[in-house]
Design a protein around this motif. Structure first.
Motif, PDB file in Angstrom:
ATOM      1  N   MET A   1       0.830  -1.193   0.000  1.00 43.09           N
ATOM      2  CA  MET A   1       0.000   0.000   0.000  1.00 43.09           C
ATOM      3  C   MET A   1       0.867   1.246   0.000  1.00 43.09           C
ATOM      4  SD  MET A   1      -3.286   0.805   2.193  1.00 43.09           S
ATOM      5  CE  MET A   1      -3.802   2.402   2.656  1.00 43.09           C
ATOM      6  N   ALA A   2       1.958   1.217   0.753  1.00 36.58           N
ATOM      7  CA  ALA A   2       2.843   2.383   0.817  1.00 36.58           C
ATOM      8  C   ALA A   2       3.416   2.696  -0.555  1.00 36.58           C
ATOM      9  CB  ALA A   2       3.947   2.151   1.836  1.00 36.58           C
ATOM     10  N   GLU A   3       3.766   1.652  -1.319  1.00 40.15           N
ATOM     11  CA  GLU A   3       4.315   1.881  -2.658  1.00 40.15           C
ATOM     12  C   GLU A   3       3.279   2.544  -3.558  1.00 40.15           C
ATOM     13  OE1 GLU A   3       6.213  -0.400  -6.503  1.00 40.15           O
ATOM     14  OE2 GLU A   3       5.625  -1.579  -4.769  1.00 40.15           O
ATOM     15  N   ALA A   4       2.052   2.063  -3.509  1.00 38.71           N
ATOM     16  CA  ALA A   4       0.990   2.639  -4.333  1.00 38.71           C
ATOM     17  C   ALA A   4       0.740   4.097  -3.961  1.00 38.71           C
ATOM     18  CB  ALA A   4      -0.293   1.826  -4.191  1.00 38.71           C
ATOM     19  N   GLU A   5       0.738   4.403  -2.676  1.00 36.70           N
ATOM     20  CA  GLU A   5       0.559   5.791  -2.233  1.00 36.70           C
ATOM     21  C   GLU A   5       1.719   6.659  -2.713  1.00 36.70           C
ATOM     22  OE1 GLU A   5       0.108   5.239   1.965  1.00 36.70           O
ATOM     23  OE2 GLU A   5      -2.045   4.905   1.798  1.00 36.70           O
ATOM     24  N   ALA A   6       2.927   6.118  -2.705  1.00 38.05           N
ATOM     25  CA  ALA A   6       4.090   6.862  -3.186  1.00 38.05           C
ATOM     26  C   ALA A   6       3.970   7.157  -4.679  1.00 38.05           C
ATOM     27  CB  ALA A   6       5.366   6.087  -2.885  1.00 38.05           C
ATOM     28  N   VAL A   7       3.444   6.197  -5.436  1.00 38.03           N
ATOM     29  CA  VAL A   7       3.255   6.407  -6.872  1.00 38.03           C
ATOM     30  C   VAL A   7       2.235   7.519  -7.113  1.00 38.03           C
ATOM     31  CG1 VAL A   7       2.395   5.349  -9.004  1.00 38.03           C
ATOM     32  CG2 VAL A   7       3.950   4.089  -7.517  1.00 38.03           C
ATOM     33  N   VAL A   8       1.160   7.527  -6.347  1.00 37.11           N
ATOM     34  CA  VAL A   8       0.147   8.584  -6.477  1.00 37.11           C
ATOM     35  C   VAL A   8       0.785   9.942  -6.215  1.00 37.11           C
ATOM     36  CG1 VAL A   8      -1.944   9.579  -5.458  1.00 37.11           C
ATOM     37  CG2 VAL A   8      -1.845   7.141  -5.970  1.00 37.11           C
ATOM     38  N   GLU A   9       1.583  10.039  -5.174  1.00 34.41           N
ATOM     39  CA  GLU A   9       2.223  11.324  -4.854  1.00 34.41           C
ATOM     40  C   GLU A   9       3.240  11.723  -5.913  1.00 34.41           C
ATOM     41  OE1 GLU A   9       1.056  13.490  -2.723  1.00 34.41           O
ATOM     42  OE2 GLU A   9      -0.447  11.931  -2.407  1.00 34.41           O
ATOM     43  N   GLU A  10       3.956  10.750  -6.469  1.00 34.10           N
ATOM     44  CA  GLU A  10       4.906  11.029  -7.552  1.00 34.10           C
ATOM     45  C   GLU A  10       4.174  11.575  -8.773  1.00 34.10           C
ATOM     46  OE1 GLU A  10       7.993   8.511 -10.397  1.00 34.10           O
ATOM     47  OE2 GLU A  10       7.283   7.613  -8.531  1.00 34.10           O
ATOM     48  N   LEU A  27      -5.999   6.369  -4.947  1.00 33.98           N
ATOM     49  CA  LEU A  27      -5.989   4.922  -5.072  1.00 33.98           C
ATOM     50  C   LEU A  27      -7.406   4.389  -5.224  1.00 33.98           C
ATOM     51  CD1 LEU A  27      -3.402   3.995  -2.317  1.00 33.98           C
ATOM     52  CD2 LEU A  27      -3.041   4.150  -4.781  1.00 33.98           C
ATOM     53  N   ASP A  28      -7.564   3.369  -6.037  1.00 34.00           N
ATOM     54  CA  ASP A  28      -8.845   2.691  -6.196  1.00 34.00           C
ATOM     55  C   ASP A  28      -8.943   1.647  -5.083  1.00 34.00           C
ATOM     56  OD1 ASP A  28     -11.121   1.362  -6.976  1.00 34.00           O
ATOM     57  OD2 ASP A  28     -10.228   0.480  -8.767  1.00 34.00           O
ATOM     58  N   LEU A  29      -9.649   1.990  -4.039  1.00 31.54           N
ATOM     59  CA  LEU A  29      -9.697   1.139  -2.857  1.00 31.54           C
ATOM     60  C   LEU A  29     -10.332  -0.220  -3.112  1.00 31.54           C
ATOM     61  CD1 LEU A  29     -10.548   3.827  -0.172  1.00 31.54           C
ATOM     62  CD2 LEU A  29      -8.315   2.927  -0.849  1.00 31.54           C
ATOM     63  N   VAL A  30     -11.201  -0.318  -4.111  1.00 28.29           N
ATOM     64  CA  VAL A  30     -11.836  -1.600  -4.417  1.00 28.29           C
ATOM     65  C   VAL A  30     -10.792  -2.637  -4.810  1.00 28.29           C
ATOM     66  CG1 VAL A  30     -13.439  -2.756  -5.992  1.00 28.29           C
ATOM     67  CG2 VAL A  30     -14.016  -0.516  -5.048  1.00 28.29           C
ATOM     68  N   ASP A  38      -3.167  -5.479  -5.300  1.00 27.12           N
ATOM     69  CA  ASP A  38      -2.437  -4.733  -6.332  1.00 27.12           C
ATOM     70  C   ASP A  38      -3.289  -3.529  -6.702  1.00 27.12           C
ATOM     71  OD1 ASP A  38      -0.584  -3.978  -8.224  1.00 27.12           O
ATOM     72  OD2 ASP A  38      -1.272  -5.409  -9.727  1.00 27.12           O
ATOM     73  N   PRO A  39      -3.303  -2.510  -5.838  1.00 28.99           N
ATOM     74  CA  PRO A  39      -4.209  -1.377  -6.051  1.00 28.99           C
ATOM     75  C   PRO A  39      -3.911  -0.622  -7.340  1.00 28.99           C
ATOM     76  CG  PRO A  39      -2.686  -0.916  -4.260  1.00 28.99           C
ATOM     77  CD  PRO A  39      -2.472  -2.335  -4.664  1.00 28.99           C
ATOM     78  N   LEU A  40      -4.976  -0.233  -8.015  1.00 28.67           N
ATOM     79  CA  LEU A  40      -4.872   0.584  -9.207  1.00 28.67           C
ATOM     80  C   LEU A  40      -4.867   2.055  -8.819  1.00 28.67           C
ATOM     81  CD1 LEU A  40      -7.436  -1.247 -11.511  1.00 28.67           C
ATOM     82  CD2 LEU A  40      -4.933  -1.435 -11.550  1.00 28.67           C
ATOM     83  N   ILE A  41      -4.283   2.865  -9.682  1.00 27.61           N
ATOM     84  CA  ILE A  41      -4.299   4.315  -9.482  1.00 27.61           C
ATOM     85  C   ILE A  41      -5.528   4.859 -10.202  1.00 27.61           C
ATOM     86  CG2 ILE A  41      -3.046   6.478  -9.801  1.00 27.61           C
ATOM     87  CD1 ILE A  41      -1.608   4.310  -8.042  1.00 27.61           C
ATOM     88  N   GLU A  42      -6.357   5.569  -9.469  1.00 26.92           N
ATOM     89  CA  GLU A  42      -7.585   6.148 -10.018  1.00 26.92           C
ATOM     90  C   GLU A  42      -7.265   7.573 -10.474  1.00 26.92           C
ATOM     91  OE1 GLU A  42     -10.945   6.561 -11.501  1.00 26.92           O
ATOM     92  OE2 GLU A  42     -10.922   4.806 -10.210  1.00 26.92           O
TER      93      GLU A  42
END
Length: 65
Positions: A1-10, A27-30, A38-42
């Motif tokens: 989850m931390a990696e996905a959040e970092a990608v969103v911020e990047e 992040l697409d929480l679903v 493997d969360p998708l970026i919304e």
């Protein structure tokens, strides 16, 4: 989850650098329900002027390659 959040911020920072703000970027929480997660970026929805700025930034970058 931390990696996905970092990608969103990047992505948020990169868009900001070219004058684009996607109001619902996150992040697409679903997709956390997947196994393994493997969360998708919304990217979400945005106003027309934002879409135009994004298109212009992409075109400008594409013309430099």
């Amino acid at each position: 989850m931390a990696e996905a959040e970092a990608v969103v911020e990047e992505l948020r920072a990169a868009l900001h650098d070219v004058g684009v703000t996607l109001p619902t970027l996150g992040l697409d929480l679903v997709t956390y329900a997947r196994r393994p997660p493997d969360p998708l970026i919304e990217l979400g929805r945005c106003p027309r002027d934002t879409a135009r700025r994004l298109a212009a930034a992409l075109r400008e970058r594409g013309s430099r390659t």
